[in-house]
Design a protein around this motif. Structure first.
Motif, PDB file in Angstrom:
ATOM      1  N   SER A 104       4.943  -1.457  -4.056  1.00  0.00           N
ATOM      2  CA  SER A 104       5.850  -1.388  -2.923  1.00  0.00           C
ATOM      3  C   SER A 104       5.100  -0.747  -1.759  1.00  0.00           C
ATOM      4  CB  SER A 104       7.085  -0.555  -3.285  1.00  0.00           C
ATOM      5  OG  SER A 104       7.960  -0.471  -2.193  1.00  0.00           O
ATOM      6  N   LYS A 105       4.980  -1.493  -0.667  1.00  0.00           N
ATOM      7  CA  LYS A 105       4.249  -0.993   0.496  1.00  0.00           C
ATOM      8  C   LYS A 105       5.205  -0.891   1.673  1.00  0.00           C
ATOM      9  CE  LYS A 105       0.257  -1.668   3.410  1.00  0.00           C
ATOM     10  NZ  LYS A 105      -0.878  -2.483   3.755  1.00  0.00           N
ATOM     11  N   ARG A 106       5.213   0.260   2.284  1.00  0.00           N
ATOM     12  CA  ARG A 106       6.081   0.516   3.431  1.00  0.00           C
ATOM     13  C   ARG A 106       5.538  -0.198   4.661  1.00  0.00           C
ATOM     14  NH1 ARG A 106       9.076   5.691   5.069  1.00  0.00           N
ATOM     15  NH2 ARG A 106       9.312   5.450   7.295  1.00  0.00           N
ATOM     16  N   ARG A 107       6.401  -0.941   5.318  1.00  0.00           N
ATOM     17  CA  ARG A 107       6.072  -1.614   6.574  1.00  0.00           C
ATOM     18  C   ARG A 107       6.903  -0.996   7.683  1.00  0.00           C
ATOM     19  NH1 ARG A 107       1.508  -4.523   6.190  1.00  0.00           N
ATOM     20  NH2 ARG A 107       1.523  -5.763   4.304  1.00  0.00           N
ATOM     21  N   GLN A 108       6.244  -0.534   8.724  1.00  0.00           N
ATOM     22  CA  GLN A 108       6.949   0.082   9.835  1.00  0.00           C
ATOM     23  C   GLN A 108       7.705  -0.995  10.595  1.00  0.00           C
ATOM     24  OE1 GLN A 108       7.058   3.381  10.187  1.00  0.00           O
ATOM     25  NE2 GLN A 108       8.590   3.057  11.767  1.00  0.00           N
ATOM     26  N   GLY A 109       8.986  -0.769  10.828  1.00  0.00           N
ATOM     27  CA  GLY A 109       9.801  -1.712  11.576  1.00  0.00           C
ATOM     28  C   GLY A 109       9.510  -1.616  13.066  1.00  0.00           C
ATOM     29  N   GLU A 110      10.019  -2.578  13.809  1.00  0.00           N
ATOM     30  CA  GLU A 110       9.909  -2.549  15.264  1.00  0.00           C
ATOM     31  C   GLU A 110      10.664  -1.336  15.789  1.00  0.00           C
ATOM     32  OE1 GLU A 110       8.183  -4.770  17.210  1.00  0.00           O
ATOM     33  OE2 GLU A 110       7.448  -5.632  15.343  1.00  0.00           O
ATOM     34  N   GLY A 141      13.243   1.054  16.903  1.00  0.00           N
ATOM     35  CA  GLY A 141      14.687   1.057  16.684  1.00  0.00           C
ATOM     36  C   GLY A 141      15.114   0.451  15.353  1.00  0.00           C
ATOM     37  N   GLU A 142      14.196  -0.182  14.634  1.00  0.00           N
ATOM     38  CA  GLU A 142      14.513  -0.774  13.328  1.00  0.00           C
ATOM     39  C   GLU A 142      14.044   0.159  12.214  1.00  0.00           C
ATOM     40  OE1 GLU A 142      12.750  -4.582  12.898  1.00  0.00           O
ATOM     41  OE2 GLU A 142      13.971  -5.510  14.452  1.00  0.00           O
ATOM     42  N   ALA A 143      14.741   0.104  11.109  1.00  0.00           N
ATOM     43  CA  ALA A 143      14.342   0.891   9.937  1.00  0.00           C
ATOM     44  C   ALA A 143      13.102   0.259   9.307  1.00  0.00           C
ATOM     45  CB  ALA A 143      15.482   0.924   8.933  1.00  0.00           C
ATOM     46  N   PRO A 144      12.260   1.073   8.670  1.00  0.00           N
ATOM     47  CA  PRO A 144      11.099   0.504   7.981  1.00  0.00           C
ATOM     48  C   PRO A 144      11.558  -0.377   6.819  1.00  0.00           C
ATOM     49  CG  PRO A 144      11.221   2.881   7.639  1.00  0.00           C
ATOM     50  CD  PRO A 144      12.316   2.514   8.566  1.00  0.00           C
ATOM     51  N   SER A 145      10.727  -1.340   6.459  1.00  0.00           N
ATOM     52  CA  SER A 145      11.029  -2.212   5.332  1.00  0.00           C
ATOM     53  C   SER A 145       9.952  -2.020   4.268  1.00  0.00           C
ATOM     54  CB  SER A 145      11.079  -3.672   5.784  1.00  0.00           C
ATOM     55  OG  SER A 145       9.812  -4.066   6.278  1.00  0.00           O
ATOM     56  N   PHE A 146      10.170  -2.606   3.111  1.00  0.00           N
ATOM     57  CA  PHE A 146       9.225  -2.486   2.012  1.00  0.00           C
ATOM     58  C   PHE A 146       8.847  -3.866   1.512  1.00  0.00           C
ATOM     59  CE2 PHE A 146      11.438   1.492   2.231  1.00  0.00           C
ATOM     60  CZ  PHE A 146      10.432   2.421   2.040  1.00  0.00           C
ATOM     61  N   GLU A 147       7.539  -4.098   1.406  1.00  0.00           N
ATOM     62  CA  GLU A 147       7.010  -5.350   0.872  1.00  0.00           C
ATOM     63  C   GLU A 147       6.717  -5.105  -0.605  1.00  0.00           C
ATOM     64  OE1 GLU A 147       2.776  -7.433   1.399  1.00  0.00           O
ATOM     65  OE2 GLU A 147       3.884  -7.191   3.281  1.00  0.00           O
ATOM     66  N   LYS A 148       7.234  -5.958  -1.486  1.00  0.00           N
ATOM     67  CA  LYS A 148       7.063  -5.736  -2.923  1.00  0.00           C
ATOM     68  C   LYS A 148       6.377  -6.914  -3.579  1.00  0.00           C
ATOM     69  CE  LYS A 148      11.006  -2.684  -3.365  1.00  0.00           C
ATOM     70  NZ  LYS A 148      12.248  -2.394  -4.044  1.00  0.00           N
ATOM     71  N   HIS A 149       5.509  -6.573  -4.539  1.00  0.00           N
ATOM     72  CA  HIS A 149       4.814  -7.577  -5.345  1.00  0.00           C
ATOM     73  C   HIS A 149       4.915  -7.139  -6.803  1.00  0.00           C
ATOM     74  CE1 HIS A 149       3.054  -9.289  -1.719  1.00  0.00           C
ATOM     75  NE2 HIS A 149       2.849  -8.037  -1.336  1.00  0.00           N
ATOM     76  N   LYS A 150       5.185  -8.089  -7.693  1.00  0.00           N
ATOM     77  CA  LYS A 150       5.339  -7.754  -9.111  1.00  0.00           C
ATOM     78  C   LYS A 150       4.338  -8.502  -9.969  1.00  0.00           C
ATOM     79  CE  LYS A 150      10.190  -6.550  -9.053  1.00  0.00           C
ATOM     80  NZ  LYS A 150      11.433  -6.568  -9.791  1.00  0.00           N
ATOM     81  N   VAL A 151       3.904  -7.822 -11.035  1.00  0.00           N
ATOM     82  CA  VAL A 151       3.064  -8.418 -12.068  1.00  0.00           C
ATOM     83  C   VAL A 151       3.718  -8.092 -13.402  1.00  0.00           C
ATOM     84  CG1 VAL A 151       0.808  -8.339 -13.219  1.00  0.00           C
ATOM     85  CG2 VAL A 151       0.943  -8.143 -10.720  1.00  0.00           C
ATOM     86  N   PHE A 152       3.877  -9.101 -14.246  1.00  0.00           N
ATOM     87  CA  PHE A 152       4.449  -8.902 -15.576  1.00  0.00           C
ATOM     88  C   PHE A 152       3.324  -8.985 -16.590  1.00  0.00           C
ATOM     89  CE2 PHE A 152       7.796 -10.648 -12.927  1.00  0.00           C
ATOM     90  CZ  PHE A 152       8.800  -9.723 -13.138  1.00  0.00           C
ATOM     91  N   LEU A 153       3.227  -7.969 -17.445  1.00  0.00           N
ATOM     92  CA  LEU A 153       2.168  -7.902 -18.444  1.00  0.00           C
ATOM     93  C   LEU A 153       2.812  -7.765 -19.816  1.00  0.00           C
ATOM     94  CD1 LEU A 153      -0.919  -7.769 -18.811  1.00  0.00           C
ATOM     95  CD2 LEU A 153      -0.723  -5.294 -18.611  1.00  0.00           C
ATOM     96  N   TYR A 154       2.557  -8.737 -20.673  1.00  0.00           N
ATOM     97  CA  TYR A 154       3.179  -8.768 -21.992  1.00  0.00           C
ATOM     98  C   TYR A 154       2.306  -8.060 -23.010  1.00  0.00           C
ATOM     99  CZ  TYR A 154       6.097 -11.892 -19.421  1.00  0.00           C
ATOM    100  OH  TYR A 154       6.930 -12.401 -18.460  1.00  0.00           O
ATOM    101  N   LYS A 155       2.953  -7.465 -24.029  1.00  0.00           N
ATOM    102  CA  LYS A 155       2.259  -6.574 -24.969  1.00  0.00           C
ATOM    103  C   LYS A 155       1.066  -7.233 -25.648  1.00  0.00           C
ATOM    104  CE  LYS A 155       5.377  -7.489 -28.775  1.00  0.00           C
ATOM    105  NZ  LYS A 155       6.406  -7.013 -29.635  1.00  0.00           N
ATOM    106  N   GLU A 156       1.136  -8.537 -25.904  1.00  0.00           N
ATOM    107  CA  GLU A 156       0.009  -9.207 -26.557  1.00  0.00           C
ATOM    108  C   GLU A 156      -1.217  -9.305 -25.638  1.00  0.00           C
ATOM    109  OE1 GLU A 156       3.008 -12.421 -25.277  1.00  0.00           O
ATOM    110  OE2 GLU A 156       3.116 -10.500 -26.304  1.00  0.00           O
ATOM    111  N   ASP A 157      -1.040  -9.022 -24.350  1.00  0.00           N
ATOM    112  CA  ASP A 157      -2.150  -9.061 -23.397  1.00  0.00           C
ATOM    113  C   ASP A 157      -2.664  -7.671 -23.014  1.00  0.00           C
ATOM    114  OD1 ASP A 157      -1.870 -11.861 -23.312  1.00  0.00           O
ATOM    115  OD2 ASP A 157      -0.362 -11.717 -21.735  1.00  0.00           O
ATOM    116  N   PHE A 158      -2.030  -6.608 -23.506  1.00  0.00           N
ATOM    117  CA  PHE A 158      -2.418  -5.241 -23.132  1.00  0.00           C
ATOM    118  C   PHE A 158      -3.899  -4.970 -23.404  1.00  0.00           C
ATOM    119  CE2 PHE A 158       1.954  -2.916 -23.509  1.00  0.00           C
ATOM    120  CZ  PHE A 158       2.450  -3.683 -22.470  1.00  0.00           C
ATOM    121  N   ALA A 159      -4.385  -5.300 -24.580  1.00  0.00           N
ATOM    122  CA  ALA A 159      -5.769  -4.980 -24.950  1.00  0.00           C
ATOM    123  C   ALA A 159      -6.756  -5.681 -24.015  1.00  0.00           C
ATOM    124  CB  ALA A 159      -6.046  -5.351 -26.400  1.00  0.00           C
TER     125      ALA A 159
END
Length: 122
Positions: free
Chosen positions: A45-51, A53-71
């Motif tokens: 989650s990365k904070r993005r400064q709004g214009e 008078g606007e509230a800051p927003s958050f840019e989010k990126h997800k990665v899913f890692l399954y237990k069989e791939d942990f090693a």
């Protein structure tokens, strides 16, 4: 109606940890799938400064890692971290970031007690 669909898609979080790193926060969530298997969801989650008078927003990126791939994932991550350390030497921890601090002048911080990525790799 849409919120109900979103809630059903969200799997139960059984353990969670957040890691603050500069303007970013990494959320490490262990989730339970419908079949009772556990997997890791890493969210950046990365904070993005709004214009003005606007509230800051958050840019989010997800990665899913399954237990069989942990090693394999851990092995690859340790390998690239070792490569970077061999190329640049000791890697200093990032100074604590606050919205009030200017990016050009890092905030003084005590030496971190944990070494390596998220304190799990030494």
């Amino acid at each position: 109606m849409e919120n109900q669909k979103e809630e059903r898609r969200e799997q139960e979080i059984v353990y969670s940890r957040s890691v603050k790193a500069g303007k970013r926060i990494y959320y490490l969530d262990v989730r339970k799938a419908r079949n009772e298997d556990l997997y890791l969801c890493i969210t950046e989650s990365k904070r993005r400064q709004g214009e003005e008078g606007e509230a800051p927003s958050f840019e989010k990126h997800k990665v899913f890692l399954y237990k069989e791939d942990f090693a394999h994932f851990t092995e690859g991550l340790q390998d690239v971290i070792a490569y970077v350390q061999a190329q640049v030497g000791n890697i200093e921890a990032r100074p604590e970031w606050t919205p009030e601090a200017k990016e050009e002048t890092p905030v003084e911080k005590e030496e971190p007690k944990k070494k390596g990525l998220f304190g799990i790799f030494k």
